[in-house]
Scaffold this motif. Structure first.
Motif, mmCIF file in Angstrom:
data_model
loop_
_atom_site.group_PDB
_atom_site.id
_atom_site.type_symbol
_atom_site.label_atom_id
_atom_site.label_comp_id
_atom_site.label_asym_id
_atom_site.label_seq_id
_atom_site.Cartn_x
_atom_site.Cartn_y
_atom_site.Cartn_z
ATOM 1 N N LYS A 167 0.780 -1.247 -0.167
ATOM 2 C CA LYS A 167 -0.113 0.048 -0.028
ATOM 3 C C LYS A 167 0.762 1.251 0.186
ATOM 4 N N CYS A 168 2.065 1.346 -0.965
ATOM 5 C CA CYS A 168 3.028 2.291 -0.889
ATOM 6 C C CYS A 168 2.225 3.634 -1.091
ATOM 7 N N CYS A 169 1.033 3.692 -1.749
ATOM 8 C CA CYS A 169 0.424 4.969 -2.019
ATOM 9 C C CYS A 169 0.225 5.671 -0.784
ATOM 10 N N THR A 170 -0.206 5.211 0.329
ATOM 11 C CA THR A 170 -0.580 5.783 1.718
ATOM 12 C C THR A 170 0.719 6.058 2.267
ATOM 13 N N HIS A 171 2.111 5.806 1.791
ATOM 14 C CA HIS A 171 3.313 6.285 2.445
ATOM 15 C C HIS A 171 3.949 7.366 1.687
ATOM 16 N N VAL A 172 3.709 7.448 0.468
ATOM 17 C CA VAL A 172 4.465 8.331 -0.607
ATOM 18 C C VAL A 172 3.882 9.515 -0.829
ATOM 19 N N CYS A 173 2.398 9.518 -0.534
ATOM 20 C CA CYS A 173 1.783 10.863 -1.039
ATOM 21 C C CYS A 173 2.288 12.048 -0.156
#
Ligand code: SF4
Ligand code: SF4
Length: 99
Positions: free
Chosen positions: A41-47
């Motif tokens: 769920k990398c989107c939750t870390h990178v945004c």
């Protein structure tokens, strides 16, 4: 002279965002893929604008208000191709203020 320090949050607060009501420019194609098939769920870390949120039940929610249009979420979701991404319509989206 003492240097002026500004936090990222303070810099982001300088921006303005015009919401295109009912027409988000980014969409998760299939939320079940996020919940069941995407471990990182990398989107939750990178945004940088925290538009993506990992919920307690393992799902992911997306609210595009404040999106900086960096494109990171689209690029990082290449394994699942689950992010539909386009620029906001003219007159909407982020308005950057410099200085
Ligand atoms: S990286 Fe893609 S598939 Fe994974 S949680 Fe984010 S949007 Fe969903
Ligand atoms: S484009 Fe950048 S700021 Fe906008 S939702 Fe994706 S990662 Fe976040």
């Amino acid at each position: 002279m003492k240097p002026i320090t500004v936090t990222i949050e303070e810099k982001l607060y300088q921006n303005r965002y015009r919401v295109d009501v009912g027409r988000p420019h980014i969409r998760i194609r299939n939320v079940d893929i996020c919940t069941n098939s995407c471990a990182d769920k990398c989107c939750t870390h990178v945004c940088p604008a925290s538009c993506y949120r990992r919920e307690a039940n393992g799902s992911v929610t997306l609210i595009t208000d404040g999106c900086l249009e960096c494109g990171s979420c689209r690029i990082l979701c290449t394994d699942h191709h689950n992010v539909e991404w386009k620029y906001p319509r003219g007159g909407h989206g982020i308005l950057f203020k410099f200085g």
